[in-house]
Design a protein around this motif. Structure first.
Motif, PDB file in Angstrom:
ATOM      1  N   PHE A  68       0.738  -1.147   0.071  1.00  0.00           N
ATOM      2  CA  PHE A  68      -0.109  -0.091   0.078  1.00  0.00           C
ATOM      3  C   PHE A  68       0.834   1.225   0.204  1.00  0.00           C
ATOM      4  CE2 PHE A  68      -3.153   3.114   2.255  1.00  0.00           C
ATOM      5  CZ  PHE A  68      -3.994   2.901   1.208  1.00  0.00           C
ATOM      6  N   ASN A  69       0.573   2.048  -0.821  1.00  0.00           N
ATOM      7  CA  ASN A  69       1.663   3.246  -1.127  1.00  0.00           C
ATOM      8  C   ASN A  69       0.796   4.427  -1.379  1.00  0.00           C
ATOM      9  OD1 ASN A  69       3.233   5.245  -3.127  1.00  0.00           O
ATOM     10  ND2 ASN A  69       4.776   4.131  -1.837  1.00  0.00           N
ATOM     11  N   ILE A  70       1.065   5.669  -0.616  1.00  0.00           N
ATOM     12  CA  ILE A  70       0.660   6.960  -0.860  1.00  0.00           C
ATOM     13  C   ILE A  70       1.806   7.946  -1.172  1.00  0.00           C
ATOM     14  CG2 ILE A  70      -0.813   8.685   0.227  1.00  0.00           C
ATOM     15  CD1 ILE A  70      -2.415   6.432   1.640  1.00  0.00           C
ATOM     16  N   PHE A  71       1.732   8.618  -2.138  1.00  0.00           N
ATOM     17  CA  PHE A  71       2.686   9.564  -2.374  1.00  0.00           C
ATOM     18  C   PHE A  71       2.600  10.785  -1.441  1.00  0.00           C
ATOM     19  CE2 PHE A  71       3.963  13.445  -5.049  1.00  0.00           C
ATOM     20  CZ  PHE A  71       5.370  13.141  -4.960  1.00  0.00           C
ATOM     21  N   MET A  72       1.377  11.639  -1.332  1.00  0.00           N
ATOM     22  CA  MET A  72       1.317  12.761  -0.605  1.00  0.00           C
ATOM     23  C   MET A  72      -0.020  12.878   0.141  1.00  0.00           C
ATOM     24  SD  MET A  72       0.744  15.660  -3.641  1.00  0.00           S
ATOM     25  CE  MET A  72      -0.719  15.415  -4.500  1.00  0.00           C
ATOM     26  N   LYS A  73       0.073  13.581   1.215  1.00  0.00           N
ATOM     27  CA  LYS A  73      -1.151  13.537   2.092  1.00  0.00           C
ATOM     28  C   LYS A  73      -2.125  14.927   1.500  1.00  0.00           C
ATOM     29  CE  LYS A  73      -2.943  14.781   6.786  1.00  0.00           C
ATOM     30  NZ  LYS A  73      -3.815  13.503   6.647  1.00  0.00           N
ATOM     31  N   PHE A  74      -3.446  14.792   1.273  1.00  0.00           N
ATOM     32  CA  PHE A  74      -4.495  15.546   0.874  1.00  0.00           C
ATOM     33  C   PHE A  74      -4.663  16.521   1.828  1.00  0.00           C
ATOM     34  CE2 PHE A  74      -8.261  17.458  -0.116  1.00  0.00           C
ATOM     35  CZ  PHE A  74      -8.217  17.750  -1.672  1.00  0.00           C
ATOM     36  N   GLU A  75      -4.108  17.859   1.824  1.00  0.00           N
ATOM     37  CA  GLU A  75      -4.386  18.848   2.835  1.00  0.00           C
ATOM     38  C   GLU A  75      -5.159  20.098   2.369  1.00  0.00           C
ATOM     39  OE1 GLU A  75      -0.524  18.820   5.664  1.00  0.00           O
ATOM     40  OE2 GLU A  75      -0.276  19.340   3.564  1.00  0.00           O
TER      41      GLU A  75
END
Length: 230
Positions: A68-75
């Motif tokens: 499971f990979n996420i590139f960036m946090k949605f802020e």
């Protein structure tokens, strides 16, 4: 030759002064060497690596996720939100290509990425794709495929249910996406390690339901990569 170079550089300086390019993250003027993002936004996004543990747990309840990979946090009201909105709703396809290249550099460092058989972008319903003109997840997947030297498959599973906007209360997201996907060609996924790529993950309902459909084809493994996570 030196004179021509001087004139060219001077012309560029005048052009940038009269029509400065803006950062898509914070709307400040870009300076020489900056592209799409200013250095501040670039550094923040490049260093931003998160895991949406709640979504991962929801997805993994019935269908174990291999990776499971996420590139960036949605802020909200930050560079990540501005970039996603420009990509998703304002036809800024070049943003997907730009972010995918940064993302690919991180994915290359993951040992498990070598085991992936192909990348599969989360399908968009055909009506929504016609309205928008493109599937942003497909663009991301295509660019990742080029950078990672992995094939991209867009057939074999489709979104059969035209869902309402996902900008709804979290409790309704799962109901909204229930049985939204279907596999049209099981042989595409059978005994393969599939990497599902999506743009934004909130509760994980979209990815979960896509996995549920693909699992009927008995893949060897399923991994998930999302550009951004709420």
């Amino acid at each position: 030759m030196k004179l021509l170079t001087t004139i060219y550089n001077f012309t560029l300086q005048i052009e940038n002064a009269l029509m400065p390019k803006k950062c898509f993250g914070c709307n400040t003027n870009l300076i020489a060497g900056e592209k799409i993002l200013c250095l501040k936004c670039y550094c923040k996004i490049s260093a931003n690596h998160v895991t949406n543990q709640k979504a991962l747990e929801e997805i993994s309840t019935n269908f174990p996720v291999s990776n499971f990979n996420i590139f960036m946090k949605f802020e909200h009201e930050a560079a990540s939100q501005h970039l996603i909105h420009q990509l998703k709703y304002h036809d800024k396809i070049f943003i997907a290509k730009y972010l995918a290249k940064l993302w690919a550099e991180k994915l290359k460092k993951e040992e498990w990425i070598k085991d992936i058989d192909f990348i599969f972008p989360l399908p968009l319903h055909w009506i929504k794709k016609i309205k928008r003109g493109y599937n942003q997840s497909e663009i991301l997947a295509t660019e990742l495929g080029k950078a990672l030297n992995k094939p991209v498959v867009t057939k074999g599973c489709y979104r059969k249910k035209y869902t309402k906007s996902q900008a709804i209360h979290a409790k309704n997201r799962w109901t909204n996406m229930h049985k939204a996907f279907a596999v049209s060609n099981p042989s595409v996924f059978h005994n393969k390690h599939v990497l599902i790529v999506d743009d934004v993950i909130t509760t994980g309902s979209s990815v979960f339901n896509c996995m549920e459909a693909i699992c009927t084809a008995k893949p060897a493994a399923i991994s998930v990569a999302c550009l951004s996570s709420v």
